[in-house]
Motif scaffolding. Structure first.
Motif: not given
Length: 463
Positions: A262, A266, A269, A294, A366-367, A370
């Motif tokens: 994670r 993060l 992004r 991603l 929120e990630l 998505e």
């Protein structure tokens, strides 16, 4: 028998990790350096393990006896600080005395190349060729005019301040708990937070070669004290580094563990969407599917390597790489060094919170909304070599596992079952410990637990 593993040579103190063997490895490194670059100095650093400073001093004594100008850090120093100093000072390389996240009874030697990163497989092979080749030379380092102590912290901190917006973090007024896990990272994140007036508490910061009875690895089972401190103090985040501070782990404001997968997602992004950076993306075989998801979204090239940061480092040196990371929490970032840095990653997590002005748990949620929810865990099983080999042979031949059909078996590093929904489970023998590791990533927490439970039962039957 001295044998280099995934990241240098590691062994149990007093069993194989002895003064004599440390000097043998140092002599092999000295011989290698004399062949490739006999003009530039070498730096020796060390962590907080039992007698690490004495092992470091022995290495320095071997280097100067071989005519190599040598610097020794004045105090325990994180691996990323040592690696940065190699590049910053234009050195021939560095010896780092550390066993990283291994249990307290272990110690080790990492060699860093002149580019400021993990020794490439080709370099390790050359060093191994020199083992036992020449008689060990040694002098008391303090008696040589080729020897001196240094403190490389100032230049490292100045560089980190260029990579992280500490003013933005200060304006957002977070409250962080810092957990160096009794390792070499003590005081490093703290120093920068203090300079910018950012509220924090540092725990587990005294020298303790036993590491308080837990392995200095920032994974869930070892971070009970950090979780408790975050909850009890109503902190916004907990940030942990491993024994030599090149790996990172985190805890959200609710006391929930944030694993390395994670953290990697993060950071990736943030580097692209907020900092506007581009470049290739590297993941090791045991790292989350969130990374390629991603990377594909951003149109970035994705690379997959065997486990070990040396493979990521190799790509940093050859290609334009934005970020490279591994399951163990080691993540390297563009414009720094081709090396893992738990200190930099900790500060970037604070920058992410400051940018979004939201709790880290909400940013993560929120990630996930998505790119889909991904859950991960790992178990480490201590097994005799014959049982490990027997288990892996059977694993290589399976067509289904835990009632699920195996779509594909990938063998880049171990045996990775790819299931029909894209989730996976990986069986792999450790390169640094007598351990069989089982890793899995699934779409629900329950399925992660079920698969790992089934894996343990399956392996227990092999005994």
């Amino acid at each position: 028998m001295i044998k280099f593993g995934t990241d240098g040579w590691r062994a149990v103190i007093s069993k194989d990790y002895t003064f004599d063997n440390v000097k043998i490895v140092a002599q092999a490194i000295a011989d290698y350096i004399k062949e490739i670059d006999d003009k530039r100095p070498v730096l020796v650093g060390y962590d907080t393990r039992f007698m690490s400073e004495e092992y470091a001093r022995l290495c320095a004594g071997v280097l100067v006896a071989n005519g190599i100008k040598t610097y020794l850090t004045k105090k325990p120093t994180p691996t990323p600080v040592v690696s940065f100093s190699v590049k910053n000072m234009n050195l021939a390389g560095a010896i780092m005395i550390t066993a990283s996240h291994n249990p307290p009874q272990w110690n080790g030697i990492k060699f860093k190349g002149d580019y400021g990163g993990s020794a490439l497989p080709s370099i390790i092979a050359e060093i191994e060729k020199h083992l036992y080749k020449n008689e060990v030379k040694f002098v008391e380092p303090e008696n040589s005019n080729l020897f001196s102590y240094i403190d490389p912290d100032k230049e490292y901190f100045e560089h980190i301040e260029k990579l992280v917006d500490l003013n933005l973090i200060a304006k957002s007024r977070p409250f962080a708990i810092i957990d160096p896990m009794h390792g070499a990272g003590v005081g490093y994140v703290k120093t920068l937070l203090e300079k910018y007036g950012i509220k924090h508490i540092q725990i587990r910061d005294e020298r303790n070669p036993y590491f308080g009875g837990v392995n200095p690895e920032p994974i869930y089972k070892n971070l009970g004290k950090l979780i408790d401190a975050v909850v009890q103090n109503n902190a916004d985040i907990g940030l942990a580094t491993d024994g030599d501070a090149d790996r990172v782990g985190a805890v959200d404001e609710k006391g929930e563990f944030i694993d390395s997968h994670r953290i990697y997602a993060l950071l990736l992004r943030h580097l692209v969407e907020v900092k506007g950076l581009k470049g290739g993306v590297v993941k090791t075989f045991s790292t989350t599917n969130m990374v390629p998801i991603l990377a594909n979204k951003y149109g970035l090239k994705i690379y997959e390597t065997p486990i070990g940061f040396k493979y990521i480092c190799e790509l940093f040196l050859k290609e334009d790489i934005l970020i490279g990371g591994e399951e163990s929490g080691g993540i390297g970032i563009k414009n720094h060094i081709p090396e893992r840095d738990g200190i930099l990653c900790s500060l970037l997590l604070l920058e992410i919170m400051a940018y979004y002005q939201k709790p880290i748990s909400q940013i993560l949620d929120e990630l996930f909304k998505e790119i889909g929810y991904h859950y991960y865990d790992r178990v480490d099983l201590h097994l005799p070599n014959e049982i490990k080999e027997k288990t892996l042979k059977i694993i290589s031949q399976n067509t289904e596992f835990a009632g699920r059909k195996i779509k594909d078996i990938q063998t880049l590093d171990g045996y990775k079952y790819i299931f029909e929904d894209g989730s996976w489970i990986l069986f792999r023998a450790s390169g640094t410990e007598p351990v069989l590791r089982v890793y899995t990533e699934q779409f629900t927490k329950d399925e992660v637990k079920r698969l790992l439970d089934e894996a343990v039962k399956f392996i227990e039957k092999m005994k």
